[in-house]
Design an enzyme around this catalytic site. Structure first.
Site, PDB file in Angstrom:
ATOM      1  CE  LYS A  45      -3.827   2.134   2.584  1.00 25.93           C
ATOM      2  NZ  LYS A  45      -4.747   1.969   3.736  1.00 25.93           N
ATOM      3  CB  SER A 114      -7.868   3.841   2.727  1.00 26.71           C
ATOM      4  OG  SER A 114      -7.073   3.259   3.768  1.00 26.71           O
ATOM      5  CB  SER A 138      -8.387   0.936   5.716  1.00 27.15           C
ATOM      6  OG  SER A 138      -8.999   2.171   5.967  1.00 27.15           O
TER       7      SER A 138
END
Length: 395
Positions: A45, A114, A138
């Protein structure tokens, strides 16, 4: 397929999906050729540093320069033989504004957030696992929407050096994976071994908790949860349904207070220098967080720390909680990432959570369930899931 060819293939397949913010064609150059994860490629990420790659945090306000060193978690994975091939898309500063990623199950539905790129890349078969982060929901929610395994470890279990975290008391590094086995293999590298007992080796007890404080559960999601509970009973697991959780509303409000207070103070320096490059969602969060009195924040943090170590007062004598991962299917459209109503209480408490995909509907959209364990019982959670998941899967 060698790593360079894999990266080329991923790049080609990503033209519609937009799961990747950066791909490295030289990713294999520093690869360790042996170890428990030897040759396994993964995504990271784009709020976590990888040496030689930029960490853009999904934002034009971030530093475009390449990171000089790996985050601790990436370094540990490298030394276990895994190869980071690129950075996956994140919502801006891992908050709420969605990135360009689409759901590989249905391109016109959100992948969640996210950690949207991480879940989508695994669901599309591009990599067997990808690192993500969770502040509210997330990791678990994108895993649910994309139909992959998602694991959020206990708070503090994975070192955060090299993470551009925004909420010091909430942010956790975890991962999405193509199976419980892969998730467990990564955990063996990144988590302390500990002395906890192994999973479901004895007669386990589970609390079924279908409720959230501020969001209804869709009918098919409830059906999926109840089916999972029935299958666990068939395996000999003692499953008892909980009454509506009296603590849920208080915990949800406390999570919001802590999150906004901390994100405001983490990102105000960015806003002061590069405010015109920040999205409105982040700017609004900073504004909201700066209105919260410090005394309220201190009280919320004290409550958080007290409850984190007090499983029995909230759950009772059960070994695990079975609960939804999301309110239902991935919503249509790409304008938001969905609700974290079924995740943020566990994030506040810092307890380990695991999403298990169990079914697909006629449209190909996935549903599943979430298992939660007491603080620092991460390996026990993964072991139990490894035993139970085959029986829970419907298709």
């Amino acid at each position: 397929m060698n790593v360079a060819d894999l990266v080329d293939q991923v790049s080609k397949n990503d033209r519609e999906l937009h799961a990747w913010a950066h791909l490295s064609h030289t990713a294999a150059a520093e690869a360790v050729r042996e170890g428990p994860l030897a040759g396994m490629c993964f995504g990271v990420k784009d709020v976590i540093d990888v040496a030689g790659m930029p960490t853009r945090c999904g934002s034009a306000a971030s530093d475009p320069r390449e990171a000089d060193t790996d985050a601790t978690c990436v370094n540990l994975l490298r030394h276990a033989g895994a190869i980071p091939i690129g950075k996956t898309v994140t919502a801006e500063y891992a908050f709420r504004a969605p990135g360009p990623t689409r759901n590989p199950r249905r391109l016109d539905h959100t992948p969640g957030g996210s950690s949207s790129g991480s879940a989508a890349a695994v669901a599309a078969g591009m990599v067997p696992f990808a690192l993500g982060t969770q502040t509210g929901g997330s990791i678990i929610r994108p895993a649910a929407y994309c139909g992959v395994v998602g694991f959020k470890p206990s708070f503090g279990a994975v070192a955060r050096a090299g993470l551009a975290f925004t909420c010091e008391s909430l942010d956790v590094i975890g991962w999405t994976a193509d199976s419980v086995g892969t998730a467990s293999a990564v955990a063996d590298v990144l988590l302390p071994a500990g002395t906890e007992a192994a999973g479901a080796s004895r007669r386990s007890s589970v609390v079924l908790l279908p409720h959230a404080a501020d969001h209804p559960l869709e009918a098919q999601a409830l059906e999926t949860l109840e089916h999972a509970a029935d299958r666990l009973r068939e395996l000999g697991v003692n499953v008892q349904t909980a009454a509506p959780w009296a603590h849920a509303g208080e915990l949800a409000r406390t999570h919001e207070l802590v999150m906004y207070y901390e994100i405001a103070r983490s990102l105000r320096p960015v806003a002061d220098r590069h405010g015109s490059a920040l999205g409105q969602e982040v700017l609004d969060a900073i504004k909201t967080g700066l209105t919260i009195p410090g005394t309220d924040y201190i009280l919320a943090r004290r409550a958080q720390e007290r409850l984190r170590h007090d499983w029995s007062s909230l759950i009772g004598a059960a070994d695990f909680v079975l609960t939804p991962s999301a309110p239902g299917f991935a919503p249509a459209g790409l304008s938001n990432t969905g609700s974290s109503a079924f995740n943020k209480n566990w994030s506040l408490l810092g307890w380990p959570c695991l999403h298990l995909p169990t079914r697909l509907d006629a449209r190909g959209l996935p549903l599943g369930v979430q298992l939660v364990a007491p603080f620092e019982r991460d390996h026990a959670l993964l072991a139990a899931a490894g035993q139970w998941w085959p029986a829970l899967r419907e298709n």
